[in-house]
Design a protein around this motif. Structure first.
Motif, PDB file in Angstrom:
ATOM      1  N   ALA A 106       0.819  -1.211   0.000  1.00 54.43           N
ATOM      2  CA  ALA A 106       0.000   0.000   0.000  1.00 54.43           C
ATOM      3  C   ALA A 106       0.856   1.264   0.000  1.00 54.43           C
ATOM      4  O   ALA A 106       0.355   2.347  -0.295  1.00 54.43           O
ATOM      5  CB  ALA A 106      -0.927   0.000   1.211  1.00 54.43           C
ATOM      6  N   ILE A 107       2.124   1.133   0.333  1.00 57.01           N
ATOM      7  CA  ILE A 107       3.025   2.290   0.348  1.00 57.01           C
ATOM      8  C   ILE A 107       3.520   2.591  -1.057  1.00 57.01           C
ATOM      9  O   ILE A 107       3.521   3.740  -1.502  1.00 57.01           O
ATOM     10  CB  ILE A 107       4.211   2.021   1.291  1.00 57.01           C
ATOM     11  CG1 ILE A 107       3.733   1.832   2.734  1.00 57.01           C
ATOM     12  CG2 ILE A 107       5.227   3.155   1.217  1.00 57.01           C
ATOM     13  CD1 ILE A 107       4.790   1.268   3.667  1.00 57.01           C
ATOM     14  N   VAL A 108       3.941   1.569  -1.768  1.00 62.43           N
ATOM     15  CA  VAL A 108       4.480   1.742  -3.122  1.00 62.43           C
ATOM     16  C   VAL A 108       3.316   1.577  -4.105  1.00 62.43           C
ATOM     17  O   VAL A 108       3.082   0.509  -4.664  1.00 62.43           O
ATOM     18  CB  VAL A 108       5.603   0.734  -3.407  1.00 62.43           C
ATOM     19  CG1 VAL A 108       6.230   1.005  -4.776  1.00 62.43           C
ATOM     20  CG2 VAL A 108       6.662   0.784  -2.320  1.00 62.43           C
ATOM     21  N   THR A 109       2.562   2.654  -4.306  1.00 65.12           N
ATOM     22  CA  THR A 109       1.381   2.631  -5.174  1.00 65.12           C
ATOM     23  C   THR A 109       1.220   3.968  -5.885  1.00 65.12           C
ATOM     24  O   THR A 109       1.746   4.970  -5.422  1.00 65.12           O
ATOM     25  CB  THR A 109       0.088   2.370  -4.377  1.00 65.12           C
ATOM     26  OG1 THR A 109      -0.081   3.392  -3.401  1.00 65.12           O
ATOM     27  CG2 THR A 109       0.113   1.016  -3.703  1.00 65.12           C
ATOM     28  N   PRO A 110       0.473   3.990  -6.981  1.00 69.47           N
ATOM     29  CA  PRO A 110      -0.061   2.828  -7.699  1.00 69.47           C
ATOM     30  C   PRO A 110       1.032   2.184  -8.533  1.00 69.47           C
ATOM     31  O   PRO A 110       2.010   2.827  -8.903  1.00 69.47           O
ATOM     32  CB  PRO A 110      -1.143   3.430  -8.587  1.00 69.47           C
ATOM     33  CG  PRO A 110      -0.631   4.813  -8.873  1.00 69.47           C
ATOM     34  CD  PRO A 110       0.090   5.251  -7.623  1.00 69.47           C
ATOM     35  N   ARG A 111       0.851   0.905  -8.833  1.00 71.48           N
ATOM     36  CA  ARG A 111       1.822   0.185  -9.649  1.00 71.48           C
ATOM     37  C   ARG A 111       1.153  -0.262 -10.945  1.00 71.48           C
ATOM     38  O   ARG A 111       0.030  -0.772 -10.924  1.00 71.48           O
ATOM     39  CB  ARG A 111       2.355  -1.042  -8.898  1.00 71.48           C
ATOM     40  CG  ARG A 111       3.080  -0.695  -7.598  1.00 71.48           C
ATOM     41  CD  ARG A 111       3.743  -1.933  -6.978  1.00 71.48           C
ATOM     42  NE  ARG A 111       2.813  -3.018  -6.765  1.00 71.48           N
ATOM     43  CZ  ARG A 111       1.976  -3.100  -5.714  1.00 71.48           C
ATOM     44  NH1 ARG A 111       1.941  -2.138  -4.808  1.00 71.48           N
ATOM     45  NH2 ARG A 111       1.164  -4.138  -5.579  1.00 71.48           N
ATOM     46  N   PRO A 112       1.833  -0.101 -12.085  1.00 70.05           N
ATOM     47  CA  PRO A 112       1.273  -0.622 -13.330  1.00 70.05           C
ATOM     48  C   PRO A 112       1.240  -2.145 -13.277  1.00 70.05           C
ATOM     49  O   PRO A 112       1.965  -2.768 -12.498  1.00 70.05           O
ATOM     50  CB  PRO A 112       2.238  -0.116 -14.405  1.00 70.05           C
ATOM     51  CG  PRO A 112       3.524   0.102 -13.681  1.00 70.05           C
ATOM     52  CD  PRO A 112       3.157   0.513 -12.286  1.00 70.05           C
ATOM     53  N   ILE A 113       0.407  -2.731 -14.096  1.00 68.86           N
ATOM     54  CA  ILE A 113       0.243  -4.183 -14.115  1.00 68.86           C
ATOM     55  C   ILE A 113       0.745  -4.736 -15.443  1.00 68.86           C
ATOM     56  O   ILE A 113       0.303  -4.299 -16.505  1.00 68.86           O
ATOM     57  CB  ILE A 113      -1.232  -4.571 -13.905  1.00 68.86           C
ATOM     58  CG1 ILE A 113      -1.745  -4.046 -12.561  1.00 68.86           C
ATOM     59  CG2 ILE A 113      -1.410  -6.090 -14.002  1.00 68.86           C
ATOM     60  CD1 ILE A 113      -3.250  -4.180 -12.390  1.00 68.86           C
ATOM     61  N   ALA A 114       1.670  -5.679 -15.348  1.00 69.61           N
ATOM     62  CA  ALA A 114       2.126  -6.407 -16.537  1.00 69.61           C
ATOM     63  C   ALA A 114       1.297  -7.673 -16.641  1.00 69.61           C
ATOM     64  O   ALA A 114       1.361  -8.534 -15.763  1.00 69.61           O
ATOM     65  CB  ALA A 114       3.597  -6.745 -16.415  1.00 69.61           C
ATOM     66  N   TRP A 115       0.513  -7.779 -17.686  1.00 69.48           N
ATOM     67  CA  TRP A 115      -0.261  -8.994 -17.936  1.00 69.48           C
ATOM     68  C   TRP A 115       0.602  -9.825 -18.878  1.00 69.48           C
ATOM     69  O   TRP A 115       0.609  -9.630 -20.092  1.00 69.48           O
ATOM     70  CB  TRP A 115      -1.582  -8.614 -18.589  1.00 69.48           C
ATOM     71  CG  TRP A 115      -2.711  -9.566 -18.368  1.00 69.48           C
ATOM     72  CD1 TRP A 115      -2.750 -10.663 -17.571  1.00 69.48           C
ATOM     73  CD2 TRP A 115      -4.004  -9.453 -18.973  1.00 69.48           C
ATOM     74  NE1 TRP A 115      -3.980 -11.252 -17.635  1.00 69.48           N
ATOM     75  CE2 TRP A 115      -4.780 -10.538 -18.487  1.00 69.48           C
ATOM     76  CE3 TRP A 115      -4.585  -8.559 -19.872  1.00 69.48           C
ATOM     77  CZ2 TRP A 115      -6.093 -10.735 -18.881  1.00 69.48           C
ATOM     78  CZ3 TRP A 115      -5.898  -8.756 -20.258  1.00 69.48           C
ATOM     79  CH2 TRP A 115      -6.650  -9.830 -19.761  1.00 69.48           C
ATOM     80  N   VAL A 116       1.383 -10.732 -18.308  1.00 70.19           N
ATOM     81  CA  VAL A 116       2.459 -11.384 -19.042  1.00 70.19           C
ATOM     82  C   VAL A 116       1.969 -12.661 -19.718  1.00 70.19           C
ATOM     83  O   VAL A 116       1.469 -13.579 -19.060  1.00 70.19           O
ATOM     84  CB  VAL A 116       3.649 -11.694 -18.116  1.00 70.19           C
ATOM     85  CG1 VAL A 116       4.784 -12.329 -18.916  1.00 70.19           C
ATOM     86  CG2 VAL A 116       4.138 -10.418 -17.425  1.00 70.19           C
ATOM     87  N   ALA A 117       2.148 -12.698 -21.010  1.00 60.58           N
ATOM     88  CA  ALA A 117       1.819 -13.883 -21.803  1.00 60.58           C
ATOM     89  C   ALA A 117       3.104 -14.627 -22.143  1.00 60.58           C
ATOM     90  O   ALA A 117       4.113 -14.016 -22.507  1.00 60.58           O
ATOM     91  CB  ALA A 117       1.087 -13.491 -23.081  1.00 60.58           C
ATOM     92  N   THR A 118       3.052 -15.951 -22.007  1.00 58.09           N
ATOM     93  CA  THR A 118       4.191 -16.790 -22.371  1.00 58.09           C
ATOM     94  C   THR A 118       3.686 -18.045 -23.055  1.00 58.09           C
ATOM     95  O   THR A 118       2.503 -18.384 -22.983  1.00 58.09           O
ATOM     96  CB  THR A 118       5.020 -17.199 -21.134  1.00 58.09           C
ATOM     97  OG1 THR A 118       4.176 -17.877 -20.196  1.00 58.09           O
ATOM     98  CG2 THR A 118       5.672 -15.995 -20.474  1.00 58.09           C
ATOM     99  N   ARG A 119       4.608 -18.726 -23.712  1.00 60.91           N
ATOM    100  CA  ARG A 119       4.313 -20.029 -24.305  1.00 60.91           C
ATOM    101  C   ARG A 119       5.384 -21.003 -23.835  1.00 60.91           C
ATOM    102  O   ARG A 119       6.582 -20.721 -23.953  1.00 60.91           O
ATOM    103  CB  ARG A 119       4.289 -19.941 -25.830  1.00 60.91           C
ATOM    104  CG  ARG A 119       4.071 -21.302 -26.523  1.00 60.91           C
ATOM    105  CD  ARG A 119       3.759 -21.096 -27.997  1.00 60.91           C
ATOM    106  NE  ARG A 119       2.419 -20.525 -28.161  1.00 60.91           N
ATOM    107  CZ  ARG A 119       2.059 -19.709 -29.159  1.00 60.91           C
ATOM    108  NH1 ARG A 119       2.936 -19.372 -30.090  1.00 60.91           N
ATOM    109  NH2 ARG A 119       0.821 -19.247 -29.234  1.00 60.91           N
TER     110      ARG A 119
END
Length: 201
Positions: free
Chosen positions: A18-31
């Motif tokens: 909650a201190i280090v916010t806001p954080r971007p979100i990586a929606w990581v796709a892999t194969r």
């Protein structure tokens, strides 16, 4: 209030996220090397350099079937590539569905009914409708302090921008409203922006 993390915080819930916010979100796709596709969100994520463009994300937990890490990092170890998809507010529920502790053979694209497309520069899926997708070649994986903490660095070798998000030559985040991660179970959304000139400009 002051506390040493090694001694505990004494609060009902850990305040660190909650201190280090806001954080971007990586929606990581892999194969995977077996051809199976995977999609999972990570909020310890950011860009790290302009030239060449580079990004990083961290994975901080493990699954018993993945040798001390999670499906995403295991796949990247095997293949050397991944795709970071940017999450818009409208995708919050399907993104959350992909965050579950699913088995390694689960295709989260199918599980959450997320349309996939093939990347252009790497052999990897991407979220077809994402506002932006960053095709990455892994450059480094670092084990950091903690039992299952890994940081993955990648060079961005291809970028997809959704056409409706480019306005007058600018990638406009207000066209899709980025979802951001906060502490606890909290999220936020970017609906406003402003500009500041640097000294001397």
């Amino acid at each position: 209030m002051f506390y040493r993390p090694a001694d505990g915080h004494g609060l009902p819930h850990n305040p660190f996220n909650a201190i280090v916010t806001p954080r971007p979100i990586a929606w990581v796709a892999t194969r995977g090397s077996d051809g199976s596709d995977n999609l999972a969100p990570y909020s310890f994520f950011n860009a790290t350099a302009y030239v060449p463009p580079q990004v990083m994300f961290a994975s901080t937990s493990a699954k018993p079937d993945r040798d001390g890490t999670k499906d995403t990092v295991a796949n990247i170890r095997d293949t050397g590539v991944f795709c970071v998809n940017i999450v818009e507010y409208a995708m919050k529920d399907v993104m959350n569905q992909t965050s579950g502790d699913w088995s390694a053979d689960t295709d989260e694209f199918s599980l959450a009914s997320v349309d996939k497309a093939e990347c252009s520069e790497i052999t990897c899926p991407r979220v077809a409708a994402a506002p932006a997708s960053l095709e990455c070649r892994m450059t480094q994986i670092h084990k950091i302090e903690g039992e299952a903490n890994y940081v993955v660095f990648g060079e961005v070798v291809g970028i997809h921008l959704r056409d409706d998000c480019v306005v007058d030559g600018v990638f406009d985040v207000l066209k899709f409203n980025p979802l951001t991660r906060m502490g606890y179970r909290d999220y936020s959304v970017i609906r406003e922006k402003f500009s500041l000139k640097r000294p001397g400009e």
